[in-house]
Design an enzyme around this catalytic site. Structure first.
Site, mmCIF file in Angstrom:
data_model
loop_
_atom_site.group_PDB
_atom_site.id
_atom_site.type_symbol
_atom_site.label_atom_id
_atom_site.label_comp_id
_atom_site.label_asym_id
_atom_site.label_seq_id
_atom_site.Cartn_x
_atom_site.Cartn_y
_atom_site.Cartn_z
ATOM 1 N N LYS A 32 0.822 -1.212 0.000
ATOM 2 C CA LYS A 32 0.000 0.000 0.000
ATOM 3 C C LYS A 32 0.854 1.260 0.000
ATOM 4 C CE LYS A 32 0.059 0.858 4.655
ATOM 5 N NZ LYS A 32 -0.270 1.383 5.863
ATOM 6 N N THR A 33 2.022 1.199 0.638
ATOM 7 C CA THR A 33 2.859 2.394 0.639
ATOM 8 C C THR A 33 3.337 2.706 -0.778
ATOM 9 O OG1 THR A 33 3.582 1.744 2.832
ATOM 10 C CG2 THR A 33 4.775 3.522 1.794
ATOM 11 N N ASP A 224 -3.252 7.804 5.244
ATOM 12 C CA ASP A 224 -2.697 6.468 5.460
ATOM 13 C C ASP A 224 -3.273 5.906 6.759
ATOM 14 O OD1 ASP A 224 -1.134 4.281 5.062
ATOM 15 O OD2 ASP A 224 0.697 5.179 5.872
ATOM 16 N N GLU A 225 -3.286 4.580 6.896
ATOM 17 C CA GLU A 225 -3.767 3.935 8.126
ATOM 18 C C GLU A 225 -5.141 4.464 8.543
ATOM 19 O OE1 GLU A 225 -2.074 1.482 9.080
ATOM 20 O OE2 GLU A 225 0.089 1.878 9.026
ATOM 21 N N GLN A 255 -6.088 -4.603 10.650
ATOM 22 C CA GLN A 255 -4.934 -4.114 11.385
ATOM 23 C C GLN A 255 -5.282 -2.937 12.280
ATOM 24 O OE1 GLN A 255 -1.042 -4.118 9.295
ATOM 25 N NE2 GLN A 255 -2.236 -4.663 7.497
ATOM 26 N N ARG A 608 4.131 -9.503 10.187
ATOM 27 C CA ARG A 608 5.401 -8.776 10.054
ATOM 28 C C ARG A 608 6.470 -9.672 9.456
ATOM 29 N NH1 ARG A 608 3.474 -4.840 9.093
ATOM 30 N NH2 ARG A 608 1.577 -6.078 9.251
#
Length: 759
Positions: A32-33, A224-225, A255, A608
């Site tokens: 996504k980044t 973002d987020e 998340q 992760r």
DNA sequence: TGCACGTAACTTTTT
DNA sequence: GTTACGTGCA
């Protein structure tokens, strides 16, 4: 335009679909980044949008910095002109420019959590309430969550439900405390973290001409987020984007781990409701992890009821099974994890920086740290106490803040008697009470204190006032560094620290020097226009512990909480403390929603890992200073057992007794279901591909190393046989460099290393 | 008012 | 295992 070709279909859509409202549901590791950065690059390069017109909001400084760097790589230095930063820093800047609309000075002070809590503590004291009932923590959280929901103190006092809750909890005065706290912050010319957002919303609500200005300046908004936004942030985004509706949010409901501080997943649902034309794009291909890890993570998150349907998959290799490590104690858990890291690194020629150890609470790091130190494994602990939270640093900063803003009560309390100048608590209380009684500022009382305080304190107060006035003159003439230096010296703080020759005193002095260096760096930055002290303080107030990553040696194992790990990835991940009451935390078991948040936290931790994932738990653990028996976490049973196997690392000190076994997953299945019942489960044999680790004889007895000499042959329970090639007895920590036959050269601390001398 | 000592209470996560 | 606070004395 070559970067477009590197994207998959939904990613490309996320980049190219720039107009109108858009929501990207981005699974873990789905890039996504990349999409966000390319989207911004595309806006600027292909659509000709001016970077000044783009606002990109993140939650951490680190995320903002990284994204800016990545965009800079694509489009060059123009990226500097973007409005990119955390919600708090971007809107602090806005507020700084518009503060006068709200009656705040433009150099308002930003209170961190400690400042807020100590102000609350003194308010409770003044109101003569029981500080065991009205604990600063409780008050802070209650007030914070009210602000996050856009409930000001007026609404709070008028809200029968909130007031009723407080009454039922035997804390009926919280509303009044909230009011006093807000008024005192305002009077102090200070905003806490939540105020930065709350007041931005207020500004946009009450001053439409201001809102209008920003609405036209900002033509593209990216967030973002998004799953971490609270109602207040959501409102700000909506208002800013309401003219053009070019708003793109990126998030993953799976998340969402910050509900406890006001994040509200329903923002995702509301977004669909508020923007009927919303384009939803799902990024479901995971590029980060092996199939085993992705599927294990999926099997965990499936147990949650509240979630958006999505199917995260990967084309990566199947990979190893997840390994479960069982230890008899928290210390042994540390040893097993440390030695596993050590061995894996050796066997697969990895770097220390390929490893991360993740835990639920910061206090778990100590046992791990100890074990890593013993094996000479380099590590860094992320988070914890930040540089800017140290006492000596906060003291200096309080002086700097007070020099700029004499209304700041928290800073005043901190420095009025520092260094000791004979103005004690009773005098301070008298001054504050006098100021509140007369409705004047503390500073005004200080100029003319005689009617209110005892005669003895008058002279030092006069000196203090003169000193601050002197400092204030400096700030008008000099840049941040020169001011700070003068103030550190003039206040006597620097001298006091210099005269303290203890080890701690020395390091405190060095810390202050480091702060001054940081200010120097700030001033010397050529790109920076505003080099004033106020500008420095503004920036520093919003820094956190993970923004200080100027470690010279990057090759270290990373230790951190799972929360801090969000957004990061590591080849090898160890999740430790997989025990009931620890993870999930006992404080999160009161509702299904809380348990689900813990499970999402587990999901974040699992995802992760790129290559290998290890989970560990201990049967006993020191908590609250006493030994506690622990049960394995329920989350272990949430993992589909086909993805799990028992590690060959077993408890019982260093002696390992590998036994026969089938090593297939059906065995793992019985293991997992039997975790709760059995104390001694059989280990699975190590994979045949893995070179057998050295196994010490059962009767291994370490020798006394007091007379160890260079050239001696020694045996180590982990590394086997070797020869001492160098002894270092210069410090109390005696060290030996040993050339091991099979493990290469090691430097071991003799106080820790168990060595048997062979003559 | 200031210091030294002992004790209690607390450990979820962060801008 | 820590830190912050309270008490008692100079």
């Amino acid at each position: 335009m070559d970067y477009i070709d590197t994207l998959n279909e939904p990613q490309r859509e996320g980049v190219l679909n720039t107009e109108g409202p858009c929501m990207l549901i981005a699974g873990a590791g789905s890039g996504k980044t990349r999409v966000l950065t390319y989207r911004i690059a595309h806006l600027i390069q292909s659509k000709g949008v001016d970077p000044f017109n783009i606002m990109a909001l993140t939650f951490t400084n680190k995320a903002a910095r990284e994204m800016r760097e990545r965009i800079e790589k694509v489009i060059g230095p123009e990226a500097r002109n973007l409005w990119m930063g955390t919600f708090h820093s971007v809107f602090a800047r806005v507020l700084r420019a518009e503060a006068h609309h709200l009656g705040y000075p433009s150099n308002f002070t930003i209170y961190d959590t400690d400042d807020s809590k100590s102000l609350l503590r003194s308010i409770v004291k003044e109101m003569q309430l029981d500080d065991n009932v009205y604990k600063p923590n409780v008050l802070y959280n209650r007030i914070s969550s009210a602000k996050n929901k856009l409930i000001g103190w007026q609404e709070y006092l008028a809200n029968p439900e909130l007031m009723g809750d407080d009454a039922a909890n035997m804390r009926p005065e919280i509303g009044k405390i909230y009011r006093t706290y807000s008024l005192r912050c305002f009077k102090s010319g200070a905003m806490d973290f939540d105020d930065l957002l709350f007041n931005t919303d207020k500004l946009f609500r009450e001053h439409l001409e201001v809102l209008n200005k920003y609405q036209h300046r900002i033509t593209y908004v990216l967030v973002d987020e998004f799953q971490d936004t609270n109602l207040c942030q959501y409102n700000i985004i909506r208002k800013l984007a309401s003219v053009r509706e070019n708003v793109c949010v990126v998030g993953d409901d799976a998340q969402s781990i910050y509900a406890f501080r006001g994040a509200d997943i329903s923002n995702i649902l509301n977004f669909e409701r508020d923007y009927p034309d919303l384009k939803i794009i799902k990024l479901e291909q995971n590029y980060r992890s092996t199939q085993n890890i992705v599927q294990a993570a999926n099997s965990v998150i499936k147990k949650n009821k509240a979630q958006l349907p999505k199917n995260v998959w990967t084309a990566n290799e199947e990979g190893n099974l997840i390994e479960l490590i069982k230890a008899v104690s928290d210390n042994e858990e540390g040893r097993l994890v440390a030695s596993s890291i050590f061995e894996e690194k050796m066997q697969h020629q990895l770097k220390f920086s390929d490893f991360a150890v993740l835990y639920r609470t910061n206090s778990q790091s100590r046992a791990i740290e100890e074990s890593l130190r013993r094996l000479n494994v380099k590590y860094k602990v992320v988070g914890g106490l930040s540089f800017y939270q140290r006492k000596e640093i906060k003291d200096i900063l309080a002086y700097l803040r007070y020099t700029l803003n004499q209304q700041d009560e928290a800073s005043f309390r901190r420095i009025i008697n520092l260094p000791k100048r004979g103005i004690g608590d009773s005098t301070v209380d008298k001054i504050v009470v006098a100021a509140n009684d007369h409705g004047t500022a503390i500073w005004d009382i200080l100029q003319n204190p005689s009617p209110f305080v005892g005669g003895r304190a008058a002279a030092p107060i006069e000196d203090f006032v003169a000193m601050i006035k002197r400092f204030r003159l400096e700030t008008e003439r000099k840049d941040a560094y020169d001011c700070a230096f003068e103030i550190a010296k003039g206040s006597g703080l620097l001298r006091e620290l210099y005269e303290d020759k203890t080890v701690e005193g020395l390091s405190r002095y060095e810390n202050v020097q480091e702060l001054l260096n940081a200010i120097k760096e700030f001033v010397d930055d050529k790109e920076r226009e505003d080099k004033s002290l106020g500008s420095f303080l503004q920036e520093v107030s919003l820094l956190t512990s993970n923004d200080e990553d100027k470690d010279k040696d990057p090759d270290k194992v990373t230790l951190m909480t799972i929360h801090m790990a969000k957004g990061l990835e590591f080849k090898y991940v160890y999740i430790v403390g997989m025990e009931e009451d620890l993870f999930p935390s006992q404080m999160m078991l009161s509702s299904r929603a809380e348990l689900e948040e813990e499970r999402r936290l587990f999901y974040v931790a699992i995802t992760r890992a790129e290559k290998r994932l290890f989970l560990s738990y201990a049967i006993t653990r020191y908590r609250f200073g006493r030994l506690k028996n622990c049960e394995p976490s329920r989350f272990l049973e949430d993992i589909d057992s086909g993805f799990l196997r028992m590690s060959n690392k077993v408890g019982g000190g260093y002696q390992s007794t590998p036994s026969h076994s089938s090593g297939n997953s059906s065995y793992a299945k019985t293991l997992v279901s039997g975790i709760k019942k059995t104390i001694t489960s059989k280990p699975v044999a190590p994979k045949p591909s893995a070179p057998a680790a050295y196994t010490p004889p059962a009767d291994f007895v370490p020798s006394n190393t007091a007379n160890l000499q260079e050239g001696m042959k020694v045996e180590h329970p982990k590394f086997g046989f070797g020869m001492v090639i160098q002894l270092d007895t210069s410090s109390p920590d005696r060290k030996a460099r040993i050339q091991f036959d099979n493990f290469g050269e090691k430097t071991l601390l003799l106080s820790f290393a168990k060595l048997k001398i062979h003559n």
